[in-house]
Design a protein around this motif. Structure first.
Motif, PDB file in Angstrom:
ATOM      1  N   ARG A 199       0.824  -1.211   0.000  1.00  0.00           N
ATOM      2  CA  ARG A 199       0.000   0.000   0.000  1.00  0.00           C
ATOM      3  C   ARG A 199       0.863   1.269   0.000  1.00  0.00           C
ATOM      4  O   ARG A 199       0.613   2.229   0.732  1.00  0.00           O
ATOM      5  CB  ARG A 199      -0.959   0.024   1.195  1.00  0.00           C
ATOM      6  N   ARG A 200       1.884   1.252  -0.847  1.00  0.00           N
ATOM      7  CA  ARG A 200       2.782   2.405  -0.945  1.00  0.00           C
ATOM      8  C   ARG A 200       2.836   2.878  -2.393  1.00  0.00           C
ATOM      9  O   ARG A 200       2.507   2.129  -3.324  1.00  0.00           O
ATOM     10  CB  ARG A 200       4.186   2.038  -0.456  1.00  0.00           C
ATOM     11  N   ARG A 201       3.243   4.155  -2.571  1.00  0.00           N
ATOM     12  CA  ARG A 201       3.353   4.727  -3.911  1.00  0.00           C
ATOM     13  C   ARG A 201       4.798   5.078  -4.207  1.00  0.00           C
ATOM     14  O   ARG A 201       5.575   5.389  -3.313  1.00  0.00           O
ATOM     15  CB  ARG A 201       2.462   5.964  -4.027  1.00  0.00           C
ATOM     16  N   ILE A 202       5.134   5.036  -5.470  1.00  0.00           N
ATOM     17  CA  ILE A 202       6.507   5.258  -5.914  1.00  0.00           C
ATOM     18  C   ILE A 202       6.677   6.682  -6.432  1.00  0.00           C
ATOM     19  O   ILE A 202       5.897   7.143  -7.265  1.00  0.00           O
ATOM     20  CB  ILE A 202       6.873   4.251  -7.030  1.00  0.00           C
ATOM     21  N   GLY A 203       7.698   7.362  -5.934  1.00  0.00           N
ATOM     22  CA  GLY A 203       8.061   8.666  -6.480  1.00  0.00           C
ATOM     23  C   GLY A 203       7.180   9.824  -6.082  1.00  0.00           C
ATOM     24  O   GLY A 203       7.174  10.849  -6.761  1.00  0.00           O
ATOM     25  N   VAL A 204       6.442   9.702  -4.987  1.00  0.00           N
ATOM     26  CA  VAL A 204       5.630  10.814  -4.483  1.00  0.00           C
ATOM     27  C   VAL A 204       6.298  11.321  -3.217  1.00  0.00           C
ATOM     28  O   VAL A 204       6.248  10.676  -2.163  1.00  0.00           O
ATOM     29  CB  VAL A 204       4.180  10.390  -4.184  1.00  0.00           C
ATOM     30  N   GLY A 205       6.951  12.487  -3.334  1.00  0.00           N
ATOM     31  CA  GLY A 205       7.699  13.024  -2.212  1.00  0.00           C
ATOM     32  C   GLY A 205       6.854  13.866  -1.281  1.00  0.00           C
ATOM     33  O   GLY A 205       5.680  14.149  -1.539  1.00  0.00           O
ATOM     34  N   ALA A 206       7.476  14.285  -0.186  1.00  0.00           N
ATOM     35  CA  ALA A 206       6.805  15.151   0.783  1.00  0.00           C
ATOM     36  C   ALA A 206       6.429  16.469   0.110  1.00  0.00           C
ATOM     37  O   ALA A 206       7.234  17.062  -0.609  1.00  0.00           O
ATOM     38  CB  ALA A 206       7.720  15.405   1.972  1.00  0.00           C
ATOM     39  N   GLY A 207       5.208  16.914   0.324  1.00  0.00           N
ATOM     40  CA  GLY A 207       4.745  18.162  -0.263  1.00  0.00           C
ATOM     41  C   GLY A 207       4.258  18.033  -1.691  1.00  0.00           C
ATOM     42  O   GLY A 207       3.795  19.017  -2.272  1.00  0.00           O
ATOM     43  N   GLU A 208       4.359  16.846  -2.280  1.00  0.00           N
ATOM     44  CA  GLU A 208       3.880  16.623  -3.638  1.00  0.00           C
ATOM     45  C   GLU A 208       2.492  15.977  -3.606  1.00  0.00           C
ATOM     46  O   GLU A 208       2.145  15.286  -2.653  1.00  0.00           O
ATOM     47  CB  GLU A 208       4.857  15.746  -4.422  1.00  0.00           C
ATOM     48  N   ARG A 209       1.727  16.208  -4.645  1.00  0.00           N
ATOM     49  CA  ARG A 209       0.360  15.699  -4.702  1.00  0.00           C
ATOM     50  C   ARG A 209       0.243  14.603  -5.746  1.00  0.00           C
ATOM     51  O   ARG A 209       0.647  14.776  -6.894  1.00  0.00           O
ATOM     52  CB  ARG A 209      -0.610  16.832  -5.028  1.00  0.00           C
ATOM     53  N   ALA A 210      -0.306  13.461  -5.328  1.00  0.00           N
ATOM     54  CA  ALA A 210      -0.541  12.358  -6.253  1.00  0.00           C
ATOM     55  C   ALA A 210      -1.892  12.538  -6.927  1.00  0.00           C
ATOM     56  O   ALA A 210      -2.890  12.840  -6.266  1.00  0.00           O
ATOM     57  CB  ALA A 210      -0.505  11.031  -5.501  1.00  0.00           C
ATOM     58  N   LEU A 211      -1.924  12.394  -8.242  1.00  0.00           N
ATOM     59  CA  LEU A 211      -3.160  12.479  -9.019  1.00  0.00           C
ATOM     60  C   LEU A 211      -3.435  11.095  -9.595  1.00  0.00           C
ATOM     61  O   LEU A 211      -2.765  10.648 -10.525  1.00  0.00           O
ATOM     62  CB  LEU A 211      -3.016  13.518 -10.144  1.00  0.00           C
ATOM     63  N   ALA A 212      -4.422  10.422  -9.031  1.00  0.00           N
ATOM     64  CA  ALA A 212      -4.695   9.029  -9.402  1.00  0.00           C
ATOM     65  C   ALA A 212      -5.365   8.917 -10.766  1.00  0.00           C
ATOM     66  O   ALA A 212      -6.089   9.817 -11.197  1.00  0.00           O
ATOM     67  CB  ALA A 212      -5.571   8.383  -8.330  1.00  0.00           C
ATOM     68  N   TYR A 213      -5.124   7.796 -11.426  1.00  0.00           N
ATOM     69  CA  TYR A 213      -5.771   7.531 -12.721  1.00  0.00           C
ATOM     70  C   TYR A 213      -6.147   6.060 -12.890  1.00  0.00           C
ATOM     71  O   TYR A 213      -6.745   5.672 -13.892  1.00  0.00           O
ATOM     72  CB  TYR A 213      -4.858   7.952 -13.880  1.00  0.00           C
ATOM     73  N   ALA A 214      -5.831   5.227 -11.898  1.00  0.00           N
ATOM     74  CA  ALA A 214      -6.002   3.782 -12.041  1.00  0.00           C
ATOM     75  C   ALA A 214      -7.454   3.343 -12.085  1.00  0.00           C
ATOM     76  O   ALA A 214      -7.771   2.292 -12.670  1.00  0.00           O
ATOM     77  CB  ALA A 214      -5.283   3.059 -10.898  1.00  0.00           C
ATOM     78  N   ALA A 215      -8.356   4.096 -11.469  1.00  0.00           N
ATOM     79  CA  ALA A 215      -9.763   3.673 -11.420  1.00  0.00           C
ATOM     80  C   ALA A 215     -10.376   3.561 -12.809  1.00  0.00           C
ATOM     81  O   ALA A 215     -11.309   2.781 -13.022  1.00  0.00           O
ATOM     82  CB  ALA A 215     -10.577   4.645 -10.567  1.00  0.00           C
ATOM     83  N   GLY A 216      -9.843   4.328 -13.750  1.00  0.00           N
ATOM     84  CA  GLY A 216     -10.387   4.322 -15.098  1.00  0.00           C
ATOM     85  C   GLY A 216     -10.216   3.003 -15.835  1.00  0.00           C
ATOM     86  O   GLY A 216     -10.863   2.762 -16.852  1.00  0.00           O
ATOM     87  N   GLN A 217      -9.340   2.151 -15.343  1.00  0.00           N
ATOM     88  CA  GLN A 217      -9.097   0.872 -16.017  1.00  0.00           C
ATOM     89  C   GLN A 217      -9.366  -0.325 -15.114  1.00  0.00           C
ATOM     90  O   GLN A 217      -9.284  -1.473 -15.553  1.00  0.00           O
ATOM     91  CB  GLN A 217      -7.643   0.802 -16.501  1.00  0.00           C
TER      92      GLN A 217
END
Length: 210
Positions: A27-45
């Motif tokens: 349950r971890r994400r790659i390359g999302v640093g502190a202060g950065e915002r993740a924009l998800a796109y996986a639900a579309g597929q």
């Protein structure tokens, strides 16, 4: 591109989706640093991927039963089928664990383990919600499309070209990028807000909505 280079890129792609399975389980994400915002796109597929994975799983059981009396073909097909199921899950895992990343200076757009495009916020002229049917690749209008589930939901217009690198290693200079975000409205608002702090290249005005 040389055959050796192509093989290396394919091997690296395999390693990324295999690693994605581990990160997904953790349950971890790659390359999302502190202060950065993740924009998800996986639900579309997700619906398509899970449905296809289920079908592959059923096929694995069926083929295993049919070949039960033939040890060698049974073993070969079992390896192939299990690998196919893992590959399908890895496709979803990399989409979940490698979201788009909005930083203070750049917007990193991703298509799972296949490709990444790094867009300087200062180069963004406009960002808009725009639902379009598309395939992964470069369209007839010169825009690169990073489709999810056969569609994109956002369009970026850039003041200067950025380099898009395909999985094959082919490099393309593009000034329009189309991609998908699960929350397109929220993503567009966040990108505009971040880009306003970085005047668009050649245009000191605020980033347009489209």
């Amino acid at each position: 591109m040389s055959r050796g280079g192509a093989l290396y890129r394919m091997a690296a792609h395999e390693a990324r989706w295999l690693a994605g399975l581990v990160w997904w389980a953790a349950r971890r994400r790659i390359g999302v640093g502190a202060g950065e915002r993740a924009l998800a796109y996986a639900a579309g597929q997700s619906a398509f991927v899970y449905a296809l994975t289920f079908v592959c799983g059923v096929e694995t059981v069926g083929v295993s039963v049919l070949l039960a009396d033939h040890p060698v073909p049974h073993a070969v097909m079992l390896v192939v089928d299990v690998y196919t199921v893992l590959m399908m899950l890895g496709f979803q895992a990399t989409a979940v664990t490698r979201p788009h990343v909005l930083g203070t200076d750049t917007l990193l757009l991703r298509a799972g383990a296949r490709r990444e495009i790094r867009v300087p916020l200062a180069a963004i002229v406009s960002v808009r919600q725009e639902l379009r049917s598309a395939h992964d690749g470069k369209g007839t209008d010169g825009a690169v499309a990073m489709a999810v589930g056969g569609q994109t939901s956002m369009t970026l217009e850039l003041a200067e070209p950025v380099v898009a690198v395909r999985l094959s290693g082919r490099r393309e200079a593009v000034r329009t990028v189309r991609f998908h975000a699960d929350d397109a409205r929220g993503a567009a608002a966040a990108i505009r807000a971040a880009a306003r702090d970085r005047p668009a290249a050649g245009d000191p005005a605020a980033v347009r909505q489209g």
